[in-house]
Design a protein around this motif. Structure first.
Motif, PDB file in Angstrom:
ATOM      1  N   VAL A   1       0.845  -1.202   0.000  1.00 10.55           N
ATOM      2  CA  VAL A   1       0.000   0.000   0.000  1.00 10.55           C
ATOM      3  C   VAL A   1       0.878   1.249   0.000  1.00 10.55           C
ATOM      4  CG1 VAL A   1      -1.687   1.323   1.327  1.00 10.55           C
ATOM      5  CG2 VAL A   1      -1.929  -1.157   1.135  1.00 10.55           C
ATOM      6  N   GLN A   2       1.976   1.196   0.714  1.00  7.83           N
ATOM      7  CA  GLN A   2       2.896   2.332   0.781  1.00  7.83           C
ATOM      8  C   GLN A   2       3.529   2.624  -0.577  1.00  7.83           C
ATOM      9  OE1 GLN A   2       3.012   4.192   3.501  1.00  7.83           O
ATOM     10  NE2 GLN A   2       4.347   5.647   2.414  1.00  7.83           N
TER      11      GLN A   2
ATOM     12  N   PRO B   1       2.797   8.771  -2.571  1.00  7.14           N
ATOM     13  CA  PRO B   1       3.866   9.592  -3.157  1.00  7.14           C
ATOM     14  C   PRO B   1       5.206   9.399  -2.453  1.00  7.14           C
ATOM     15  CG  PRO B   1       1.906  10.921  -2.650  1.00  7.14           C
ATOM     16  CD  PRO B   1       1.711   9.591  -1.996  1.00  7.14           C
ATOM     17  N   VAL B   2       6.270   9.485  -3.238  1.00  3.18           N
ATOM     18  CA  VAL B   2       7.612   9.510  -2.640  1.00  3.18           C
ATOM     19  C   VAL B   2       7.967  10.951  -2.269  1.00  3.18           C
ATOM     20  CG1 VAL B   2       8.406   7.450  -3.840  1.00  3.18           C
ATOM     21  CG2 VAL B   2       8.700   9.682  -4.937  1.00  3.18           C
ATOM     22  N   LEU B   3       7.184  11.893  -2.783  1.00  5.25           N
ATOM     23  CA  LEU B   3       7.414  13.313  -2.511  1.00  5.25           C
ATOM     24  C   LEU B   3       6.113  14.066  -2.756  1.00  5.25           C
ATOM     25  CD1 LEU B   3       9.365  15.801  -2.100  1.00  5.25           C
ATOM     26  CD2 LEU B   3       9.698  15.753  -4.587  1.00  5.25           C
ATOM     27  N   THR B   4       5.750  14.974  -1.856  1.00  3.09           N
ATOM     28  CA  THR B   4       4.626  15.889  -2.051  1.00  3.09           C
ATOM     29  C   THR B   4       5.070  17.276  -1.616  1.00  3.09           C
ATOM     30  OG1 THR B   4       3.047  14.111  -1.517  1.00  3.09           O
ATOM     31  CG2 THR B   4       2.195  16.350  -1.533  1.00  3.09           C
TER      32      THR B   4
ATOM     33  N   HIS C   1      -7.513   9.853  -5.551  1.00  8.00           N
ATOM     34  CA  HIS C   1      -6.997   8.656  -6.210  1.00  8.00           C
ATOM     35  C   HIS C   1      -6.653   8.920  -7.680  1.00  8.00           C
ATOM     36  CE1 HIS C   1      -8.604   6.720  -2.654  1.00  8.00           C
ATOM     37  NE2 HIS C   1      -8.030   5.589  -3.007  1.00  8.00           N
ATOM     38  N   ILE C   2      -5.606   8.267  -8.142  1.00  6.74           N
ATOM     39  CA  ILE C   2      -5.249   8.259  -9.563  1.00  6.74           C
ATOM     40  C   ILE C   2      -5.304   6.807 -10.017  1.00  6.74           C
ATOM     41  CG2 ILE C   2      -3.431   8.729 -11.248  1.00  6.74           C
ATOM     42  CD1 ILE C   2      -2.412  10.872  -9.190  1.00  6.74           C
ATOM     43  N   GLU C   3      -6.152   6.539 -10.985  1.00  3.85           N
ATOM     44  CA  GLU C   3      -6.361   5.177 -11.456  1.00  3.85           C
ATOM     45  C   GLU C   3      -5.231   4.751 -12.384  1.00  3.85           C
ATOM     46  OE1 GLU C   3      -8.409   4.881  -9.234  1.00  3.85           O
ATOM     47  OE2 GLU C   3     -10.249   4.158 -10.174  1.00  3.85           O
TER      48      GLU C   3
ATOM     49  N   SER D   1      -4.960   1.844  -7.657  1.00  3.04           N
ATOM     50  CA  SER D   1      -4.984   3.305  -7.548  1.00  3.04           C
ATOM     51  C   SER D   1      -3.760   3.806  -6.793  1.00  3.04           C
ATOM     52  CB  SER D   1      -6.239   3.784  -6.814  1.00  3.04           C
ATOM     53  OG  SER D   1      -7.401   3.434  -7.518  1.00  3.04           O
ATOM     54  N   LEU D   2      -3.198   4.895  -7.288  1.00  5.11           N
ATOM     55  CA  LEU D   2      -2.253   5.671  -6.504  1.00  5.11           C
ATOM     56  C   LEU D   2      -3.071   6.687  -5.709  1.00  5.11           C
ATOM     57  CD1 LEU D   2       0.245   6.448  -9.421  1.00  5.11           C
ATOM     58  CD2 LEU D   2       0.519   4.677  -7.671  1.00  5.11           C
TER      59      LEU D   2
END
Length: 335
Positions: free
Chosen positions: A59-60, A64-67, A319-321, A332-333
């Motif tokens: 899930v992780q 994002p790796v960065l926001t 969510h981004i599909e 989803s991301l």
């Protein structure tokens, strides 16, 4: 007690932000291993496709790796050059180094404001595309004009004037040196970039086969493939032959379409409704693939990497599909 209440309030704000989040824009890194997405809070999130698509993904891995906060208002548009991620939304364009972003360094390299030299601050920038013919950035937004930025020298070299309302979308027809722009005024204008002049104006809503007065006349998406153009919004999504300037197919999709793309022998489209539509060039709707968001704003196909070739779609959700196969949503991301 006050500390506990304060902590609870922050959590409530975070939950509300997630509930009301919309994803407006996406762009893949030049290497194709990362996806950048922009939301209505001015944030850009960077996702690792390598991690998300790994057989050992958790899930992780879909987080994002960065926001980071890039703009004060929504990030309406993102696009990548060979080295940079360009973002815009609130009247300014910012450039970020992909090399630095991947290292989690978020320092804007440059900021540009179209119209600044004319004492005009435009309210928003809705669309950008790179014209590889002359290494320029085509920008459309709230001052009703198309601005052309010379990427090599970092200066705006021309302004294309003709629309009577703000611009939602831009596209480039590389072989003919044409720029296309779609506007709230209901027109798609075709510009000759060599002369900086409008050579054709197609008022789509005036064509009976395309008109849908109940939705309005605005054009929210336009894209080209050689002699063909897709456009839609208030009017139905339609396929046009640019040599004859006539519509050849009208797609019977409900609601307004916000983005469309040519893909092999199909057309992919998103807009009102929780699905990605697959259409045939002749006008038939072949399939509608379900998604989590109730409406979609952005659709991107990763052509920068064979290993990470995915389709991604985002809209009225955090969510981004992600589609590894166009026939179904893989996962989803999320911001």
């Amino acid at each position: 007690v006050e500390a506990a209440v304060g902590h609870g309030s922050k959590l409530d704000v975070c939950v509300l932000q997630l509930l009301h989040m919309s994803v407006f824009s996406q762009s893949f890194s030049p290497c194709g291993r990362y996806l950048a997405a922009g939301n209505n809070y001015g944030e850009i999130a960077l996702f690792s496709l390598s991690a998300a698509l790994s057989p050992d993904a958790t899930v992780q891995s879909q987080k994002p790796v960065l926001t980071f906060t890039a703009h004060e208002g929504p990030v309406f548009t993102l696009i990548s050059s060979d080295c940079h991620l360009l973002s815009a939304g609130n009247g300014e364009i910012s450039a970020w180094s992909w090399t630095e972003l991947i290292k989690k360094v978020t320092v804007s390299l440059n900021t540009q404001q179209p119209g600044k030299q004319h004492d005009l601050i435009i309210p928003e920038i809705n669309a950008m595309i790179i014209n590889p013919r002359d290494n320029s950035l085509v920008v459309g937004g709230g001052d009703n004009n198309v601005h052309i930025l010379d990427l090599e020298h970092g200066v705006f070299k021309s302004v294309l004037q003709g629309h009577s309302d703000y611009i939602h979308c831009v596209s480039v027809r590389e072989r003919e040196a044409d720029i296309l722009s779609g506007s709230e005024d209901g027109a798609v204008r075709i510009w000759d970039s060599r002369m900086d002049q409008s050579v054709h104006c197609i008022e789509v809503y005036k064509y009976e086969s395309c008109a849908r007065p109940q939705y309005g006349k605005w054009i929210s998406c336009v894209t080209t493939d050689s002699d063909w153009m897709l456009c839609g919004g208030g009017p139905s999504l339609s396929l046009w032959h640019l040599r004859s300037l006539s519509p050849t197919s009208i797609f019977p999709l409900t609601g307004c379409q916000r983005q469309a793309a040519f893909h092999q022998d199909m057309i992919l489209a998103v807009g009102d409704g929780p699905f990605v539509s697959h259409c045939l060039l002749g006008g038939e709707v072949k399939a509608q693939i379900p998604c989590t968001p109730q409406s979609l704003n952005t659709l991107q196909l990763n052509t920068n990497s064979t290993e990470h070739r995915v389709l991604t779609a985002g809209g009225s959700s955090d969510h981004i599909e992600v589609f590894t196969n166009l026939s179904y949503r893989a996962f989803s991301l999320s911001f």
